[in-house]
Design a protein around this motif. Structure first.
Motif, PDB file in Angstrom:
ATOM      1  N   PHE A 194      -7.420 -60.692  -9.313  1.00  0.00           N
ATOM      2  CA  PHE A 194      -8.826 -60.974  -9.577  1.00  0.00           C
ATOM      3  C   PHE A 194      -9.023 -61.231 -11.059  1.00  0.00           C
ATOM      4  CE2 PHE A 194     -13.119 -59.633 -10.781  1.00  0.00           C
ATOM      5  CZ  PHE A 194     -13.883 -60.371  -9.907  1.00  0.00           C
ATOM      6  N   ASP A 195      -9.708 -62.334 -11.384  1.00  0.00           N
ATOM      7  CA  ASP A 195     -10.109 -62.632 -12.751  1.00  0.00           C
ATOM      8  C   ASP A 195      -8.929 -62.582 -13.730  1.00  0.00           C
ATOM      9  OD1 ASP A 195     -11.972 -63.368 -14.651  1.00  0.00           O
ATOM     10  OD2 ASP A 195     -12.486 -61.308 -15.188  1.00  0.00           O
ATOM     11  N   GLY A 196      -7.801 -63.201 -13.322  1.00  0.00           N
ATOM     12  CA  GLY A 196      -6.657 -63.296 -14.208  1.00  0.00           C
ATOM     13  C   GLY A 196      -5.813 -62.048 -14.329  1.00  0.00           C
ATOM     14  N   LYS A 197      -6.063 -61.042 -13.484  1.00  0.00           N
ATOM     15  CA  LYS A 197      -5.301 -59.798 -13.535  1.00  0.00           C
ATOM     16  C   LYS A 197      -4.736 -59.452 -12.157  1.00  0.00           C
ATOM     17  CE  LYS A 197      -7.854 -57.532 -17.321  1.00  0.00           C
ATOM     18  NZ  LYS A 197      -8.827 -58.597 -17.570  1.00  0.00           N
ATOM     19  N   ILE A 198      -3.569 -58.823 -12.172  1.00  0.00           N
ATOM     20  CA  ILE A 198      -2.957 -58.308 -10.957  1.00  0.00           C
ATOM     21  C   ILE A 198      -3.255 -56.817 -10.875  1.00  0.00           C
ATOM     22  CG2 ILE A 198      -0.810 -58.066  -9.662  1.00  0.00           C
ATOM     23  CD1 ILE A 198       0.366 -60.192 -11.568  1.00  0.00           C
ATOM     24  N   TYR A 199      -3.765 -56.372  -9.744  1.00  0.00           N
ATOM     25  CA  TYR A 199      -4.040 -54.952  -9.514  1.00  0.00           C
ATOM     26  C   TYR A 199      -2.988 -54.406  -8.573  1.00  0.00           C
ATOM     27  CZ  TYR A 199      -8.477 -55.768 -11.840  1.00  0.00           C
ATOM     28  OH  TYR A 199      -9.428 -56.093 -12.773  1.00  0.00           O
ATOM     29  N   TYR A 200      -2.363 -53.307  -8.963  1.00  0.00           N
ATOM     30  CA  TYR A 200      -1.275 -52.749  -8.181  1.00  0.00           C
ATOM     31  C   TYR A 200      -1.259 -51.229  -8.324  1.00  0.00           C
ATOM     32  CZ  TYR A 200       0.998 -52.872 -12.811  1.00  0.00           C
ATOM     33  OH  TYR A 200       1.289 -52.728 -14.143  1.00  0.00           O
ATOM     34  N   SER A 201      -0.533 -50.570  -7.417  1.00  0.00           N
ATOM     35  CA  SER A 201      -0.473 -49.110  -7.449  1.00  0.00           C
ATOM     36  C   SER A 201       0.954 -48.653  -7.243  1.00  0.00           C
ATOM     37  CB  SER A 201      -1.386 -48.507  -6.377  1.00  0.00           C
ATOM     38  OG  SER A 201      -0.967 -48.888  -5.080  1.00  0.00           O
ATOM     39  N   TYR A 202       1.251 -47.430  -7.721  1.00  0.00           N
ATOM     40  CA  TYR A 202       2.554 -46.817  -7.564  1.00  0.00           C
ATOM     41  C   TYR A 202       2.440 -45.595  -6.659  1.00  0.00           C
ATOM     42  CZ  TYR A 202       4.364 -49.506 -11.528  1.00  0.00           C
ATOM     43  OH  TYR A 202       4.764 -50.515 -12.357  1.00  0.00           O
ATOM     44  N   GLY A 203       3.485 -45.357  -5.893  1.00  0.00           N
ATOM     45  CA  GLY A 203       3.568 -44.124  -5.126  1.00  0.00           C
ATOM     46  C   GLY A 203       3.095 -44.274  -3.702  1.00  0.00           C
ATOM     47  N   GLU A 204       3.461 -43.313  -2.866  1.00  0.00           N
ATOM     48  CA  GLU A 204       3.084 -43.318  -1.470  1.00  0.00           C
ATOM     49  C   GLU A 204       2.289 -42.067  -1.102  1.00  0.00           C
ATOM     50  OE1 GLU A 204       6.032 -45.365   1.298  1.00  0.00           O
ATOM     51  OE2 GLU A 204       7.337 -44.429  -0.196  1.00  0.00           O
ATOM     52  N   GLU A 205       1.995 -41.230  -2.082  1.00  0.00           N
ATOM     53  CA  GLU A 205       1.205 -40.040  -1.814  1.00  0.00           C
ATOM     54  C   GLU A 205      -0.260 -40.437  -1.589  1.00  0.00           C
ATOM     55  OE1 GLU A 205       1.603 -40.699  -6.216  1.00  0.00           O
ATOM     56  OE2 GLU A 205       2.906 -40.685  -4.465  1.00  0.00           O
ATOM     57  N   ARG A 206      -1.074 -39.486  -1.178  1.00  0.00           N
ATOM     58  CA  ARG A 206      -2.471 -39.792  -0.861  1.00  0.00           C
ATOM     59  C   ARG A 206      -3.209 -40.343  -2.078  1.00  0.00           C
ATOM     60  NH1 ARG A 206      -4.774 -37.783   3.845  1.00  0.00           N
ATOM     61  NH2 ARG A 206      -6.797 -37.600   2.832  1.00  0.00           N
ATOM     62  N   CYS A 237      -3.369 -52.336 -13.693  1.00  0.00           N
ATOM     63  CA  CYS A 237      -3.614 -53.774 -13.723  1.00  0.00           C
ATOM     64  C   CYS A 237      -2.865 -54.362 -14.901  1.00  0.00           C
ATOM     65  CB  CYS A 237      -5.107 -54.097 -13.815  1.00  0.00           C
ATOM     66  SG  CYS A 237      -5.851 -53.842 -15.435  1.00  0.00           S
ATOM     67  N   ARG A 238      -2.578 -55.658 -14.817  1.00  0.00           N
ATOM     68  CA  ARG A 238      -1.916 -56.349 -15.920  1.00  0.00           C
ATOM     69  C   ARG A 238      -2.260 -57.820 -15.830  1.00  0.00           C
ATOM     70  NH1 ARG A 238       4.265 -57.667 -14.655  1.00  0.00           N
ATOM     71  NH2 ARG A 238       3.577 -59.488 -15.817  1.00  0.00           N
ATOM     72  N   PRO A 239      -2.248 -58.540 -16.953  1.00  0.00           N
ATOM     73  CA  PRO A 239      -2.546 -59.976 -16.922  1.00  0.00           C
ATOM     74  C   PRO A 239      -1.477 -60.729 -16.145  1.00  0.00           C
ATOM     75  CG  PRO A 239      -2.683 -59.097 -19.156  1.00  0.00           C
ATOM     76  CD  PRO A 239      -2.025 -58.051 -18.322  1.00  0.00           C
ATOM     77  N   LEU A 240      -1.850 -61.866 -15.598  1.00  0.00           N
ATOM     78  CA  LEU A 240      -0.873 -62.733 -14.952  1.00  0.00           C
ATOM     79  C   LEU A 240       0.132 -63.221 -15.980  1.00  0.00           C
ATOM     80  CD1 LEU A 240      -3.165 -64.869 -12.636  1.00  0.00           C
ATOM     81  CD2 LEU A 240      -1.452 -63.233 -11.890  1.00  0.00           C
ATOM     82  N   GLY A 241       1.383 -63.315 -15.598  1.00  0.00           N
ATOM     83  CA  GLY A 241       2.418 -63.766 -16.515  1.00  0.00           C
ATOM     84  C   GLY A 241       3.296 -62.613 -16.967  1.00  0.00           C
ATOM     85  N   LYS A 242       4.541 -62.939 -17.308  1.00  0.00           N
ATOM     86  CA  LYS A 242       5.503 -61.901 -17.651  1.00  0.00           C
ATOM     87  C   LYS A 242       5.175 -61.201 -18.962  1.00  0.00           C
ATOM     88  CE  LYS A 242       9.822 -62.531 -16.902  1.00  0.00           C
ATOM     89  NZ  LYS A 242      11.204 -63.044 -16.894  1.00  0.00           N
ATOM     90  N   GLU A 243       4.364 -61.848 -19.812  1.00  0.00           N
ATOM     91  CA  GLU A 243       4.113 -61.278 -21.130  1.00  0.00           C
ATOM     92  C   GLU A 243       3.132 -60.115 -21.098  1.00  0.00           C
ATOM     93  OE1 GLU A 243       0.896 -64.078 -20.180  1.00  0.00           O
ATOM     94  OE2 GLU A 243       3.084 -64.158 -20.055  1.00  0.00           O
TER      95      GLU A 243
END
Length: 398
Positions: A266-278, A284-290
């Protein structure tokens, strides 16, 4: 709201005139809407924008909305006295999945209802092309199977498939075809087996996609193989259609041995999460490897998507209270508002959309006369920030 980019759209009155056969709304020029609507999330993309307004896909029925809160959306059809539930109606696509795209005055969407391909004579999956003025529809091309994920970049459609490779491994692939028809081209084949795509999305000319699967060295055909607890890998890619360049983003391999889940873009950012707990860490981080990742906070249970201001649960169920609905949080995990649905079996899928609105696709198991119903729900973002938003039914398909 941040980064607000509002384009003033003119000539809505002209567009409403040829839709008046389906609407009782007052004909007048309307206000603003964001042309660069970015609400795609994996399998769902049922609220999009074009030059003249918003388009909704509601359980197979396409609707048009001029962006004026005083107006309801109407079926995208110019036929007088149309029921909007027959194959003759341009707005009705039987078996349409929850994604569609706007491209140069037309809407494109796949349907699960197979049609005979005139070239191969086989029963294939059609990609429908619907005129954005509601005047016509036609089949643009065929895919061999129904793609759960697909996107449009330039003048081509990119879509996934799942088949065995030459070594008998079940792998995921991405193909492309010109929108005007032509040969299918293989763009990418996974190096993992028994996997799937989580994201396949075009943003600013590039295609972003993520995959998860099992290493090729593992014998998954061994009797009693435990797929549920098998070790999986996850990769995130960017693909440049013009040059064919494919980049892998190694930052998404995981963190401290925990699995990473791509939630939405969304809006040039990737939203992601870590872990499998509740409760998971939401980043979030900008698109692109940098771009370096930034911790948003701890993800409350049930949340699996976010945007620049809020985090959302797709739905929540409280069996004890026999309630069903949706919760919205700020980035600190504070509950802003809870929305209740009428029936325990109802569901709603939320997608963060523009700086003005949040859209939802609602399915009610018990509508009028006991029949199921579908609707597009709208929430105003500024009111949600204050905890005073309402779920507004902007379009219905009963």
């Amino acid at each position: 709201m941040k980064n607000k980019k509002i384009l003033i759209l003119l000539f809505h009155l002209m567009f409403l005139c040829f839709l008046c056969s389906c609407s009782n709304a007052e004909e007048k020029a309307v206000g603003n809407h964001t042309a660069a609507l970015n609400c795609e999330f994996a399998y769902f993309n049922y609220a999009i924008s074009g030059e003249q307004g918003y388009y909704f896909l509601c359980d197979g029925l396409i609707g048009y909305w001029d962006g004026n809160m005083e107006h309801k959306a109407v079926p995208l059809c110019k036929r007088p006295d149309c029921s909007h539930h027959t194959d003759e109606c341009p707005a009705f696509i039987s078996g349409a999945y929850k994604k569609m795209f706007y491209k140069e005055g037309n809407l494109y969407l796949f349907s699960s209802l197979g049609h005979q391909n005139p070239v191969t004579k086989a029963e294939n999956t059609p990609l429908w092309k619907v005129a954005a003025d509601g005047s016509s529809k036609e089949i643009a091309l065929y895919a061999e199977e129904l793609p759960q994920l697909y996107t449009i970049a330039g003048n081509k459609v990119y879509y996934e498939s799942h088949t065995e490779n030459k070594n008998g491994k079940y792998v995921c692939r991405i193909h492309c075809k010109p929108l005007k028809g032509g040969e299918e081209v293989l763009v990418w084949e996974s190096g993992l087996q028994n996997g799937s795509l989580e994201v396949l999305q075009e943003i600013e000319g590039k295609i972003y996609f993520s995959e998860t699967g099992i290493d090729m060295s593992v014998n998954v055909k061994e009797p009693g193989f435990d797929f549920k607890n098998a070790e999986t890998k996850r990769n995130f890619y960017s693909y440049q259609p013009e040059t064919g360049e494919l980049l892998v983003n190694p930052e998404f391999d995981g963190k401290d041995g925990r699995k990473v889940f791509i939630r939405n873009i969304f809006d040039g950012k990737i939203y992601y999460s870590y872990g499998e707990e509740r409760e998971k860490e939401f980043w979030c981080r900008p698109l692109g490897k940098e771009g370096a990742g930034t911790l948003i906070g701890i993800q409350p249970y049930g949340v699996n998507k976010a945007d620049s201001d809020f985090m959302y649960s797709l739905w929540m169920m409280d069996v004890k209270q026999e309630t069903n609905g949706m919760k919205a949080y700020d980035h600190e995990g504070n509950l802003l508002q809870e929305f209740q649905l009428p029936h325990m079996g109802d569901s709603i899928e939320w997608i963060p959309a523009t700086e003005e609105y949040i859209f939802g696709h609602y399915i009610g198991v018990s509508g009028e006369n006991g029949r199921s119903e579908a609707a597009i729900i709208l929430i105003e973002r500024d009111k949600l920030a204050e905890g005073k938003a309402e779920m507004i039914r902007i379009f219905e398909n009963k």
